[in-house]
Design an enzyme around this catalytic site. Structure first.
Site, PDB file in Angstrom:
ATOM      1  N   ASP A 134      50.171 -34.688  -1.420  1.00  0.00           N
ATOM      2  CA  ASP A 134      49.666 -34.429  -0.063  1.00  0.00           C
ATOM      3  C   ASP A 134      50.436 -35.157   1.035  1.00  0.00           C
ATOM      4  O   ASP A 134      50.883 -34.541   1.986  1.00  0.00           O
ATOM      5  CB  ASP A 134      48.176 -34.770   0.014  1.00  0.00           C
ATOM      6  CG  ASP A 134      47.565 -34.440   1.359  1.00  0.00           C
ATOM      7  OD1 ASP A 134      47.898 -33.367   1.901  1.00  0.00           O
ATOM      8  OD2 ASP A 134      46.764 -35.235   1.872  1.00  0.00           O
ATOM      9  N   LEU A 169      46.773 -30.246  -5.439  1.00  0.00           N
ATOM     10  CA  LEU A 169      48.167 -30.063  -5.827  1.00  0.00           C
ATOM     11  C   LEU A 169      48.952 -31.370  -5.761  1.00  0.00           C
ATOM     12  O   LEU A 169      48.700 -32.228  -4.912  1.00  0.00           O
ATOM     13  CB  LEU A 169      48.840 -29.043  -4.911  1.00  0.00           C
ATOM     14  CG  LEU A 169      48.188 -27.659  -4.805  1.00  0.00           C
ATOM     15  CD1 LEU A 169      48.867 -26.846  -3.707  1.00  0.00           C
ATOM     16  CD2 LEU A 169      48.264 -26.924  -6.144  1.00  0.00           C
ATOM     17  N   CYS A 194      40.008 -14.024   5.861  1.00  0.00           N
ATOM     18  CA  CYS A 194      40.135 -15.422   6.269  1.00  0.00           C
ATOM     19  C   CYS A 194      40.615 -15.540   7.712  1.00  0.00           C
ATOM     20  O   CYS A 194      40.128 -16.378   8.472  1.00  0.00           O
ATOM     21  CB  CYS A 194      41.069 -16.175   5.327  1.00  0.00           C
ATOM     22  SG  CYS A 194      42.737 -15.476   5.196  1.00  0.00           S
TER      23      CYS A 194
END
Length: 383
Positions: A134, A169, A194
């Protein structure tokens, strides 16, 4: 050493230590990402939390000289909370986004990557690695997409066939030339849900995000929240799940594979009023283990005030008035004043006037004026 055999061994070991999905990518420069980032910077769509150097964000060789491949990993997190507490009209609750449930994922994924590094060092003495989660220079999503973990959805999240987009991730750059995996075909198709549902219009179009308008970013800022967004964040204290919960690929996806990722309902759906006066120590003890605490208590308290205004919780008016008078932070004083007016605290106009006279911060003073105007309007409409 047989790199093909080593790759299979790494995959098997990854599953043994609780990595839900692993993929391998080349360490070539991310050329298409570079162009997108140049555009994002030119449009001022970045949040400011990112690495500013685009070359570092797109060229793995700058981070690990002679990089040959990247190992991408994904861990699935829950999308549903067991025994979620319910707020009441006099005891409202806020919510942390799903990606902040359980133990801070940065620590969880770094532990997994560290184990992978150790495993590789036992296999090859010449191994060199650089891992990140991140906050590193590389784009986690770009690496995961190239490594076949999932495709990059229109909501700018990686969507996996197995777990939807409810995955954390991380990646490891290595000097081992692992054979790259094949990227997954984009399955968003004509679906635009979305983009259409984004509360602030942060999703400009499929795959393009103005991070400065994204609620996930806004809830992490420390200053006054721009007024146009206050009615949009509702009771969100940290992050936003709207573009994930609307996604058809996430329907029915709820995995509870890691005990450390299970949410404590009282932590991730906390009562709002106690947050207004929580001490630094209490905040750290209760929220310090979750990723949503990384900016400290100030943004969470500001968002709590806005949430109470969203609910028009008149029982919170005494606490808000106390913040207006006594809190040393202009952002909290000003937001409390705005909330008093929003809730309809016409009985507090004298206190708002006194606060305006005593206020030395210009931004806070403007917020007090907004609160006064709303409170007076409420008073006149009831006359």
């Amino acid at each position: 050493m047989d790199v093909t055999k080593l790759k299979q061994e790494v995959i098997e070991y990854a599953h043994q230590i609780g990595i839900d999905k692993i993929g391998f990518a080349s360490a070539d420069t991310f050329e298409s990402l570079k162009q997108r980032l140049i555009t994002q910077q030119a449009l001022q769509y970045e949040s400011g939390f990112e690495e500013r150097d685009i070359e570092k964000r797109t060229n793995p060789d700058l981070l690990l000289p002679k990089a040959r491949s990247i190992i991408a990993i994904a861990l699935a997190y829950p999308s549903k909370m067991k025994n979620a507490p319910r707020g009441t009209r006099t005891d409202r609750r806020g919510i942390f986004c799903r990606a902040s449930w359980g133990k801070d994922y940065h620590h969880v994924l770094r532990e997994k990557l560290s184990k992978l590094e150790e495993y590789l060092r036992e296999k090859r003495e010449d191994i060199r690695t650089k891992s990140m989660v991140d906050t590193g220079e590389l784009s986690d999503r770009a690496v995961a997409e190239r490594a076949g973990i999932g495709w990059s959805g229109k909501n700018c999240a990686i969507i996996t066939p197995e777990f939807g987009s409810y995955v954390y991730l991380g990646e490891m750059i290595t000097n081992i030339p692992f054979e790259p995996d094949t990227p997954i075909e984009d399955k968003c198709g004509t679906c635009n849900k979305c983009v259409d549902v984004c509360p602030t219009g942060a999703l400009i179009q499929g795959g393009q995000l103005n991070a400065k308008r994204c609620i996930a970013f806004l809830t992490q800022t420390k200053g006054f929240l721009p007024e146009e967004f206050r009615s949009k964040i509702g009771n969100r204290l940290y992050g936003c799940d709207t573009c994930q919960t609307i996604c058809p690929e996430n329907k029915g996806k709820d995995f509870h594979l890691h005990p450390e990722m299970e949410p404590d309902p009282e932590v991730v759906k906390p009562r709002l009023k106690p947050l207004l006066t929580i001490s630094n120590r209490e905040f750290k003890e209760k929220f310090g283990d979750i990723s949503g605490s990384w900016r400290g208590k100030k943004p969470i308290q500001r968002n709590s005030i806005i949430a109470l205004a969203h609910y028009k919780d008149i029982t919170a008016l005494p606490e808000l008035a106390s913040l207006l008078k006594n809190d040393p932070r202009p952002v909290i004083r000003g937001t409390a004043a705005w909330a008093i007016g929003k809730i309809g605290g016409e009985d507090y106009t004298n206190q708002l006037n006194e606060a305006w006279m005593a206020e030395g911060d210009e931004e806070a003073k403007k917020e007090i004026e907004k609160g006064l105007k709303m409170a007076m309007n409420t008073k006149s409409s009831q006359s």
